[in-house]
Design a protein around this motif. Structure first.
Motif, PDB file in Angstrom:
ATOM      1  N   THR A 221       0.849  -1.183   0.000  1.00  0.00           N
ATOM      2  CA  THR A 221       0.000   0.000   0.000  1.00  0.00           C
ATOM      3  C   THR A 221       0.886   1.235   0.000  1.00  0.00           C
ATOM      4  O   THR A 221       1.927   1.259   0.663  1.00  0.00           O
ATOM      5  CB  THR A 221      -0.857   0.026   1.288  1.00  0.00           C
TER       6      THR A 221
ATOM      7  N   THR B  19      -4.206   7.060  -4.261  1.00  0.00           N
ATOM      8  CA  THR B  19      -5.068   7.238  -3.092  1.00  0.00           C
ATOM      9  C   THR B  19      -6.018   8.399  -3.357  1.00  0.00           C
ATOM     10  O   THR B  19      -5.602   9.458  -3.804  1.00  0.00           O
ATOM     11  CB  THR B  19      -4.220   7.583  -1.848  1.00  0.00           C
TER      12      THR B  19
ATOM     13  N   THR C  15      -8.409   3.585  -2.343  1.00  0.00           N
ATOM     14  CA  THR C  15      -7.466   3.391  -3.437  1.00  0.00           C
ATOM     15  C   THR C  15      -8.239   3.222  -4.732  1.00  0.00           C
ATOM     16  O   THR C  15      -9.149   2.408  -4.819  1.00  0.00           O
ATOM     17  CB  THR C  15      -6.615   2.144  -3.159  1.00  0.00           C
TER      18      THR C  15
ATOM     19  N   LEU D  25      -9.775   7.149   3.265  1.00  0.00           N
ATOM     20  CA  LEU D  25      -8.786   6.980   2.194  1.00  0.00           C
ATOM     21  C   LEU D  25      -9.240   5.812   1.339  1.00  0.00           C
ATOM     22  O   LEU D  25      -9.526   4.743   1.858  1.00  0.00           O
ATOM     23  CB  LEU D  25      -7.418   6.654   2.798  1.00  0.00           C
TER      24      LEU D  25
ATOM     25  N   PHE E  30       0.959   5.197   1.061  1.00  0.00           N
ATOM     26  CA  PHE E  30       0.220   6.138   1.901  1.00  0.00           C
ATOM     27  C   PHE E  30       0.996   7.448   2.017  1.00  0.00           C
ATOM     28  O   PHE E  30       2.079   7.497   2.610  1.00  0.00           O
ATOM     29  CB  PHE E  30      -0.002   5.508   3.287  1.00  0.00           C
TER      30      PHE E  30
END
Ligand code: DC
Length: 233
Positions: free
Chosen positions: A31, A79, A72, A70, A33
């Motif tokens: 991921t 994001t 995706t 948030l 971020f």
């Protein structure tokens, strides 16, 4: 092979963090971020609510109650940030938010409120997390810490080109001045000032293209010396 489970990337604006982090996340299936988005969405919310960004108490209260999500984008892996049920991602990079975000990010109450969100996501692991104080404050236990840096001129040039590409009518001098001011605010604030963690690997990106930065960091990822709990792949 064992890869670092949590990769923290810190550094000043336009040092190349986002480009690197996206590519790393894609290569590792992690991921991505970008924590700057949280400070930006708080700034946007304050401006929308008519709150003075200098008013620490009110802005911190807003940060504590922020209804932010948030998500995706499955097509692009980017994001998207939702604020109170609305996708506001495209509004986070306006000159107005740029102008105020360092003021908002300097409030200890705001940083405290946003810390919990960041830690919760980071500790899920298999994540590349980007910011200013990730290796020093948010997840000092990150398995690999990278600190990217570049000269003010190089970084202003990059931001200027990005802003023009987004259609904003700004001059290079404006971008340079704004960045100089934000650098000063980010580095001099009392809480979590911008600085590399003691065990961060520092990389200067002035004379490196994004591919060279990526290759160097991938080499560090591969030579990672596993600690107990490292990700098995
Ligand atoms: O990376 P960015 O330009 O989107 O960051 C926006 C602002 O938020 C910048 O002034 C620094 C601040 N910030 C911070 O203080 N801590 C973070 N972890 C991320 C961003």
């Amino acid at each position: 092979m064992t890869y670092p489970r949590i990769i923290a990337i810190d550094g000043p604006a336009a040092s190349g963090k986002t480009t690197l982090a996206r590519r790393l996340a894609q290569a590792l299936g992690y991921t991505f971020f970008d924590t700057g988005m949280l400070y930006r969405v708080t700034t946007l919310a304050a401006l929308q609510a008519g709150i003075d960004p200098h008013d620490e108490e009110q802005v911190s209260e807003l940060a504590r109650r922020l209804q932010v999500e948030l998500r995706t984008d499955p097509r692009t892996a980017a994001t998207r940030i939702w604020l109170a049920g609305q996708d506001v991602t495209d509004r986070l990079y306006t000159p107005e938010v740029d102008a105020w975000v360092s003021v908002v990010a300097a409030h200890p109450g705001v940083r405290q409120a946003l810390k919990a969100v960041q830690r919760r996501l980071a500790l899920q692991g298999r994540i590349v997390i980007v910011g200013r104080d990730i290796g020093t404050v948010i997840v000092p236990e990150a398995d690999l810490k990278i600190y990217l840096d570049a000269s003010l001129e190089t970084r202003a040039r990059r931001r200027y080109e990005e802003a023009r590409a987004r259609g904003f009518d700004v001059t290079f001098e404006q971008v340079l001045e704004d960045m100089r001011r934000r650098d000063r605010l980010d580095a001099s604030r009392d809480v979590a000032p911008l600085r590399p963690a003691e065990d961060a690997r520092i990389l200067y990106t002035d004379n490196l293209d994004p591919d060279a930065v990526f290759q160097q960091v991938m080499a560090w990822v591969r030579e990672y010396d596993p600690q107990p709990g490292g990700a098995q792949r």
